[in-house]
Design a protein around this motif. Structure first.
Motif, PDB file in Angstrom:
ATOM      1  N   GLY A  75       0.793  -1.223   0.000  1.00  0.00           N
ATOM      2  CA  GLY A  75       0.000   0.000   0.000  1.00  0.00           C
ATOM      3  C   GLY A  75       0.825   1.272   0.000  1.00  0.00           C
ATOM      4  O   GLY A  75       0.308   2.358  -0.298  1.00  0.00           O
ATOM      5  N   ASN A  76       2.131   1.173   0.332  1.00  0.00           N
ATOM      6  CA  ASN A  76       2.993   2.351   0.315  1.00  0.00           C
ATOM      7  C   ASN A  76       3.409   2.758  -1.099  1.00  0.00           C
ATOM      8  O   ASN A  76       3.865   3.880  -1.315  1.00  0.00           O
ATOM      9  N   PHE A  77       3.274   1.834  -2.052  1.00  0.00           N
ATOM     10  CA  PHE A  77       3.622   2.161  -3.433  1.00  0.00           C
ATOM     11  C   PHE A  77       2.566   3.073  -4.060  1.00  0.00           C
ATOM     12  O   PHE A  77       1.372   2.951  -3.765  1.00  0.00           O
ATOM     13  N   GLY A 123      -0.516  -9.449   1.315  1.00  0.00           N
ATOM     14  CA  GLY A 123      -1.444  -8.868   2.275  1.00  0.00           C
ATOM     15  C   GLY A 123      -1.822  -7.461   1.865  1.00  0.00           C
ATOM     16  O   GLY A 123      -0.944  -6.643   1.555  1.00  0.00           O
ATOM     17  N   LEU A 124      -3.132  -7.164   1.834  1.00  0.00           N
ATOM     18  CA  LEU A 124      -3.598  -5.841   1.430  1.00  0.00           C
ATOM     19  C   LEU A 124      -4.724  -5.369   2.350  1.00  0.00           C
ATOM     20  O   LEU A 124      -5.643  -6.132   2.668  1.00  0.00           O
ATOM     21  N   ASP A 125      -4.636  -4.116   2.757  1.00  0.00           N
ATOM     22  CA  ASP A 125      -5.647  -3.516   3.611  1.00  0.00           C
ATOM     23  C   ASP A 125      -6.827  -3.071   2.737  1.00  0.00           C
ATOM     24  O   ASP A 125      -6.640  -2.604   1.614  1.00  0.00           O
ATOM     25  N   LYS A 138      -5.541   1.826   0.244  1.00  0.00           N
ATOM     26  CA  LYS A 138      -6.513   0.798   0.625  1.00  0.00           C
ATOM     27  C   LYS A 138      -7.224   0.318  -0.642  1.00  0.00           C
ATOM     28  O   LYS A 138      -7.343   1.061  -1.612  1.00  0.00           O
ATOM     29  N   TYR A 139      -7.715  -0.913  -0.616  1.00  0.00           N
ATOM     30  CA  TYR A 139      -8.227  -1.539  -1.841  1.00  0.00           C
ATOM     31  C   TYR A 139      -9.600  -2.165  -1.618  1.00  0.00           C
ATOM     32  O   TYR A 139      -9.930  -2.594  -0.520  1.00  0.00           O
ATOM     33  N   ARG A 140     -10.356  -2.217  -2.699  1.00  0.00           N
ATOM     34  CA  ARG A 140     -11.564  -3.044  -2.738  1.00  0.00           C
ATOM     35  C   ARG A 140     -11.162  -4.400  -3.302  1.00  0.00           C
ATOM     36  O   ARG A 140     -10.214  -4.504  -4.097  1.00  0.00           O
ATOM     37  N   LEU A 141     -11.882  -5.465  -2.901  1.00  0.00           N
ATOM     38  CA  LEU A 141     -11.518  -6.808  -3.375  1.00  0.00           C
ATOM     39  C   LEU A 141     -11.512  -6.885  -4.892  1.00  0.00           C
ATOM     40  O   LEU A 141     -10.626  -7.489  -5.488  1.00  0.00           O
TER      41      LEU A 141
END
Length: 340
Positions: A183-185, A210-212, A304-307
């Motif tokens: 997520g930092n990218f 792993g992704l938030d 942050k991401y949606r599936l």
């Protein structure tokens, strides 16, 4: 192993004992020095400090404390998913897999995966890839706890370590990238990074990321503005590090921690806010920095991401989706993919 690789001019091999070795690039610089990067990023109009510089000894200790505060859900949530994976991931693996981790760790998370590797394999190989020499210390702790473990550390950038892995041997790899570090990218750099992972992998290799996930703004902003003020100390500590290592004169009382959730771009944005008009000298970077009151220094994005976005992104790169695991509240995800 490819014998030619051992003679690879880029890397020097260090053998600690029969169970621990590591490879490190020769005297060539891995990346710009701390002083060069600070001069470049603080000297520009949009002032910033790269988040990799958070993690000196004090910063690493503060981050451990952040992981324990009540508002900061990512670490404990990812751990809860990994506990489920201890029984649900093994069917995707067999005796022939090696564990490769981007970012070395002796933490609970790494150990949860090593637990089932070492219990199901006669001998387990672990390859941590990290820019920091700390992986040699954490490796020794792991070797004490897992008697059938051997470790080959690669002290290099993620991209350099992945390139090294590409020509190492024919053994299958499970590559893991935990903690939502992805997520930092920026979106562009993240895509390029995934392409690098994909190009490294052989048919049969697996990648676990792993992704938030996108969630209520209040939950997200509370996680990065904890009531104990640990995240604020963590953010401000990077200025202490610049003072100590680059002979600068930042007065930490003249700065505050500032973190907000940008709903449009789906990211937490973390800054250091100047509380006054001020001038700072960073001697070893030959930099005189002038800041106005309320001016911001950017220190971190955490996307942050949606599936659906995760699956589309991985599919666009060329990965084949194997499985996605979620926690009960659907706050965090771990996704397993293979190379098509």
């Amino acid at each position: 192993m490819n014998n030619a690789l051992q003679e690879n001019k880029k890397y020097k091999k260090f053998v600690v004992d029969s169970r621990l070795q590591y490879f490190k690039p020769h005297a060539t610089k891995i990346e710009k020095t701390f002083a060069e990067e600070i001069s470049s990023t603080l000297g520009s109009n949009s002032k910033s400090i790269h988040p990799k510089f958070f993690y000196d000894n004090k910063g690493s200790e503060l981050f451990k404390q952040i992981c324990s505060v009540s508002e900061y859900y990512p670490t404990r949530t990812e751990i809860s998913i990994l506990q489920k994976l201890q029984t649900e991931l093994p069917p995707f693996l067999d005796e022939d897999f090696r564990l490769v981790e981007l970012g070395s760790g002796s933490s609970v998370k790494t150990r949860l995966i090593l637990d089932f590797f070492t219990s199901s394999q006669k001998n387990t190989e672990y390859f941590p890839i990290d820019i920091s020499e700390i992986l040699t210390e954490s490796s020794e702790e792991l070797l004490n706890d897992y008697k059938n473990l051997t470790i080959t550390g690669i002290i290099d950038t993620y991209e350099g370590g992945l390139e090294f892995l590409k020509t190492y041997d024919d053994k299958k790899n499970l590559i893991i990238f935990l903690g939502s570090s992805f997520g930092n990218f920026s979106p562009i750099d993240g895509y390029k990074f995934l392409e690098k992972v994909y190009s490294t992998m052989k048919p049969g290799d697996l990648f676990l990321i792993g992704l938030d996930l996108v969630k209520d703004k209040t939950i997200l902003e509370s996680a990065y503005n904890d009531s104990e003020g640990i995240t604020a100390k963590f953010n401000l500590n990077v200025l202490s590090r610049i003072n100590d290592e680059l002979d600068a004169d930042f007065d930490l009382k003249n700065f505050s921690h500032y973190a907000i959730y940008n709903e449009k771009d789906q990211r937490i944005e973390m800054y250091l806010k100047s509380l006054a008009d001020q001038s700072i000298v960073v001697s070893k970077s030959d930099l005189e920095l002038k800041l106005q009151k309320d001016e911001l220094i950017h220190t971190e994005y955490s996307h942050k991401y949606r599936l659906s976005q995760i699956h589309d992104l991985l599919d666009d790169v060329g990965f084949e989706l194997k499985h996605t695991w979620l926690d009960d509240k659907k706050h965090f995800s771990l996704t397993l993919v293979s190379k098509n």
